[in-house]
Design a protein around this motif. Structure first.
Motif, PDB file in Angstrom:
ATOM      1  N   HIS A  22      -7.250   0.008  -0.434  1.00 35.02           N
ATOM      2  CA  HIS A  22      -6.228   1.008  -0.007  1.00 35.02           C
ATOM      3  C   HIS A  22      -5.531   1.013   1.335  1.00 35.02           C
ATOM      4  N   ARG A  23      -4.706   1.768   1.645  1.00 32.86           N
ATOM      5  CA  ARG A  23      -4.009   1.767   2.920  1.00 32.86           C
ATOM      6  C   ARG A  23      -3.841   3.484   3.141  1.00 32.86           C
ATOM      7  N   HIS A  24      -3.631   3.586   4.545  1.00 35.73           N
ATOM      8  CA  HIS A  24      -3.327   5.033   4.910  1.00 35.73           C
ATOM      9  C   HIS A  24      -1.990   4.905   5.535  1.00 35.73           C
ATOM     10  N   GLY A  25      -1.281   5.980   4.887  1.00 33.74           N
ATOM     11  CA  GLY A  25       0.219   6.311   5.417  1.00 33.74           C
ATOM     12  C   GLY A  25       0.575   7.525   5.930  1.00 33.74           C
ATOM     13  N   GLN A  26       1.686   7.949   5.977  1.00 37.03           N
ATOM     14  CA  GLN A  26       2.307   9.128   6.479  1.00 37.03           C
ATOM     15  C   GLN A  26       1.740  10.261   5.585  1.00 37.03           C
ATOM     16  N   ASN A  27       1.666  10.139   4.384  1.00 33.89           N
ATOM     17  CA  ASN A  27       1.328  10.963   3.396  1.00 33.89           C
ATOM     18  C   ASN A  27      -0.006  10.814   3.003  1.00 33.89           C
ATOM     19  N   GLY A  28      -0.922  10.374   3.525  1.00 33.46           N
ATOM     20  CA  GLY A  28      -2.293  10.140   3.205  1.00 33.46           C
ATOM     21  C   GLY A  28      -2.773   8.653   3.002  1.00 33.46           C
ATOM     22  N   THR A  29      -3.812   8.867   2.100  1.00 35.97           N
ATOM     23  CA  THR A  29      -4.200   7.535   1.370  1.00 35.97           C
ATOM     24  C   THR A  29      -3.560   7.130   0.370  1.00 35.97           C
ATOM     25  N   ASN A  30      -3.119   5.762   0.128  1.00 33.88           N
ATOM     26  CA  ASN A  30      -2.605   5.249  -0.970  1.00 33.88           C
ATOM     27  C   ASN A  30      -3.383   3.996  -1.502  1.00 33.88           C
ATOM     28  N   ALA A  31      -3.197   3.943  -3.044  1.00 34.89           N
ATOM     29  CA  ALA A  31      -4.241   2.879  -3.620  1.00 34.89           C
ATOM     30  C   ALA A  31      -3.808   1.523  -3.505  1.00 34.89           C
ATOM     31  N   LEU A  32      -2.642   1.292  -2.946  1.00 28.07           N
ATOM     32  CA  LEU A  32      -2.077   0.079  -3.085  1.00 28.07           C
ATOM     33  C   LEU A  32      -3.127  -0.917  -2.293  1.00 28.07           C
ATOM     34  N   ARG A  33      -3.357  -1.987  -2.864  1.00 25.73           N
ATOM     35  CA  ARG A  33      -4.063  -3.084  -2.201  1.00 25.73           C
ATOM     36  C   ARG A  33      -3.260  -3.665  -1.275  1.00 25.73           C
ATOM     37  N   VAL A  34      -3.750  -3.941  -0.078  1.00 21.16           N
ATOM     38  CA  VAL A  34      -2.890  -4.541   0.900  1.00 21.16           C
ATOM     39  C   VAL A  34      -3.858  -5.913   1.573  1.00 21.16           C
ATOM     40  N   GLY A  35      -3.206  -6.681   2.004  1.00 22.49           N
ATOM     41  CA  GLY A  35      -3.885  -7.896   2.662  1.00 22.49           C
ATOM     42  C   GLY A  35      -3.331  -8.394   3.926  1.00 22.49           C
ATOM     43  N   LEU A  36      -4.253  -9.122   4.412  1.00 24.53           N
ATOM     44  CA  LEU A  36      -4.043  -9.584   6.146  1.00 24.53           C
ATOM     45  C   LEU A  36      -4.125 -11.241   5.855  1.00 24.53           C
TER      46      LEU A  36
END
Length: 73
Positions: A22-36
């Motif tokens: 998940h990731r953290h954005g302006q509106n809270g936690t988002n279940a979108l899988r993100v990578g580095l």
């Protein structure tokens, strides 16, 4: 050099370093899988690197967290 980031898969010559659930954005936690991802590029040793131009993207957004320049081993 190809740039890769976010929910996609690593581009050619790019290695996935970390995948998050998940990731953290302006509106809270988002279940979108993100990578580095990381990528290496060979530079001409006879020339001096003066600048690095990143692609202009609006979606996905590109975040550069670190840049390291070192001589080949």
């Amino acid at each position: 050099m190809r740039w890769a980031a976010g929910p996609g898969q690593p581009g050619a010559g790019t290695t996935e370093v970390l995948r998050c659930t998940h990731r953290h954005g302006q509106n809270g936690t988002n279940a979108l899988r993100v990578g580095l991802f990381e990528s290496q590029a060979a530079l001409d040793p006879a020339k001096q690197l003066r600048s690095l131009t990143l692609p202009l993207l609006t979606r996905p957004q590109l975040h550069l967290f670190a840049l390291s320049l070192e001589a080949p081993r």
